[in-house]
Design a protein around this motif. Structure first.
Motif, PDB file in Angstrom:
ATOM      1  N   GLN A 139       0.944  -1.264   0.015  1.00 25.63           N
ATOM      2  CA  GLN A 139      -0.081   0.021   0.057  1.00 25.63           C
ATOM      3  C   GLN A 139       0.679   1.129   0.147  1.00 25.63           C
ATOM      4  O   GLN A 139       0.398   2.291  -0.735  1.00 25.63           O
ATOM      5  N   PHE A 178      -4.943   6.581  -5.069  1.00 28.46           N
ATOM      6  CA  PHE A 178      -5.117   5.323  -4.413  1.00 28.46           C
ATOM      7  C   PHE A 178      -4.823   5.705  -2.903  1.00 28.46           C
ATOM      8  O   PHE A 178      -4.126   6.477  -2.505  1.00 28.46           O
ATOM      9  N   GLU A 190      -5.888   2.836  -0.098  1.00 28.14           N
ATOM     10  CA  GLU A 190      -5.898   1.792   0.876  1.00 28.14           C
ATOM     11  C   GLU A 190      -5.965   0.550   0.136  1.00 28.14           C
ATOM     12  O   GLU A 190      -6.636   0.447  -0.891  1.00 28.14           O
ATOM     13  N   LEU A 191      -5.282  -0.372   0.559  1.00 31.33           N
ATOM     14  CA  LEU A 191      -5.545  -2.135   0.013  1.00 31.33           C
ATOM     15  C   LEU A 191      -5.791  -2.793   1.257  1.00 31.33           C
ATOM     16  O   LEU A 191      -5.166  -2.459   2.345  1.00 31.33           O
ATOM     17  N   ALA A 215      -9.208  -2.044  -3.192  1.00 32.71           N
ATOM     18  CA  ALA A 215      -8.345  -1.089  -3.146  1.00 32.71           C
ATOM     19  C   ALA A 215      -9.470   0.203  -3.070  1.00 32.71           C
ATOM     20  O   ALA A 215     -10.246   0.183  -3.681  1.00 32.71           O
ATOM     21  N   TRP A 238     -14.243   1.713  -3.273  1.00 35.37           N
ATOM     22  CA  TRP A 238     -13.728   0.558  -3.213  1.00 35.37           C
ATOM     23  C   TRP A 238     -13.839  -0.046  -4.431  1.00 35.37           C
ATOM     24  O   TRP A 238     -14.905  -0.355  -5.052  1.00 35.37           O
ATOM     25  N   THR A 295      -1.306  -2.310 -12.110  1.00 37.29           N
ATOM     26  CA  THR A 295      -1.502  -2.335 -10.713  1.00 37.29           C
ATOM     27  C   THR A 295      -1.485  -3.714 -10.405  1.00 37.29           C
ATOM     28  O   THR A 295      -0.858  -3.937  -9.214  1.00 37.29           O
TER      29      THR A 295
END
Length: 390
Positions: free
Chosen positions: A220, A230, A232-233, A248, A259, A269
């Motif tokens: 992340q 971007f 959050e993962l 993500a 999300w 990605t």
């Protein structure tokens, strides 16, 4: 343990290459069809041989390893003439011990109706000590023994089992994003050892929660710097099917963001996530096929640095061998010519091409290896490439 030298005889593109020196980071370059993938496959072959035969799902052994590659006729170099033996020789550094392991495996067709392939030699050295020399007298009395290596037999490799484990843990990755994006539609069986990342989500799920979360946080942090919006993962399981997913969160007009699941990620990605996860996943030798695909050139130029950073912060520095066509990947000034293996096809099979005197001068002047060594891998008639529809 680190692989330090590899020699091949009659292996696919290679009639004979001797003592290719391999650093902690290795970049393999050459024209299309020069044998870059086949070079990596020699190491995958040793991995497959080292897996005990008949043990599923990781079953291996010599006969299966050759069979999975279409048989001896598909594996043996077309330039092999009177000497038809296929031979692989590797030298492995056993850290922190200073002694080197040497493993040699030769085999050829039996020459009978069933056309099996038999071991012509299998040798193991540890330093100056010889631990194995085959064929031996029992082999000559019973040729069936020559259909199996001692490497694949747990009751025969006790003296060099550490070497067998090293081979069996070699990891190869050439992640194909579409296999993840359309996994539910494809619903195919995952190939043994998962070379194309089809089971990548299952591998993430199999990691312990603490380990998984720590790796995703590091990924992340990297994605925040290179993927627009971007945020959050995270890892999630489908509430209905229980299947694993990565999600993500992207900055959005909604306060909580938006999300997305892996099926909505860009190819670049997904490849970057897979690459970073693979680098953190273990300590065994890692083989990467053209990691630059689908990635922005600026990201590609920083991959060697990312690899070094992960190597530096690992308890056991992971050796990485990369095939590439990318000048950006080789623009890192810390990459020296000693870390590059350049292949050059010839009528007698692919050979390793050392830097010319002029290239050495250019390298000493500070030019990056990509700018100096890659041009020689460009097809000579590339300017004439056309469909010829005129």
């Amino acid at each position: 343990m680190k692989l330090r030298n590899l020699s091949l005889k009659n292996w696919m593109n290679f009639q004979s290459i001797k003592s290719v020196t391999l650093e902690d980071q290795v970049f393999v370059i050459g024209p299309n069809a020069s044998g870059k993938s086949n070079f990596l496959d020699a190491l995958r072959f040793l991995r497959d041989v080292a897996r005990p035969a008949g043990v599923k799902p990781a079953g291996g052994g010599l006969q299966m390893a050759v069979g999975d590659r279409g048989g001896l006729s598909k594996l043996r170099c077309v330039n092999a003439r009177k000497d038809t033996e296929v031979l692989l020789e590797v030298v492995v550094e056993d850290l922190p011990c200073e002694l080197l392991w040497t493993y040699r495996l030769g085999f050829k067709g039996e020459g009978r109706a069933n056309n099996r392939f038999l071991i012509t030699r299998e040798e193991v050295l540890h330093g100056e000590s010889s631990l194995l020399q085959r064929p031996d007298d029992p082999d000559r009395e019973d040729r069936e023994r020559l259909t199996q290596t001692f490497l694949e037999q747990v009751n025969a490799n006790a003296k060099f089992r550490k070497l067998a484990h090293f081979f069996s843990e070699i990891t190869y990755l050439h992640l194909v994003p579409q296999l993840l994006k359309f996994g539910d539609l494809i619903s195919g069986n995952v190939l043994d050892q998962d070379p194309f990342g089809q089971g990548f989500l299952q591998r993430i799920a199999a990691a312990g929660e603490q380990t998984r979360n720590a790796r995703l946080r590091r990924i992340q942090a990297a994605l925040e710097k290179v993927v627009p919006q971007f945020k959050e993962l995270r890892f999630r399981r489908d509430e209905i099917t229980g299947s694993p997913h990565i999600e993500a969160n992207f900055a959005h007009w909604r306060p909580a963001g938006a999300w997305q699941r892996e099926s909505q990620f860009s190819d670049g990605t997904l490849r970057l996530i897979g690459l970073l996860w693979a680098l953190m996943e273990g300590t065994s030798l890692l083989l990467l096929e053209e990691p630059e695909l689908s990635l922005n050139e600026e990201i590609v130029s920083r991959l060697p640095r990312l690899i070094r950073q992960i190597q530096k912060h690992s308890k056991n520095t992971r050796q990485v061998i990369v095939t590439t066509h990318s000048e950006s990947l080789l623009s890192d000034p810390s990459i020296g010519s000693e870390a590059v293996v350049r292949f050059e096809p010839s009528q007698e099979g692919t050979e390793v091409a050392l830097p010319t005197e002029q290239e050495e001068i250019m390298l000493r002047s500070g030019l990056p290896v990509g700018q100096v060594l890659l041009p020689a891998t460009t097809p000579q008639k590339i300017g004439q490439l056309e469909f010829g529809l005129g």
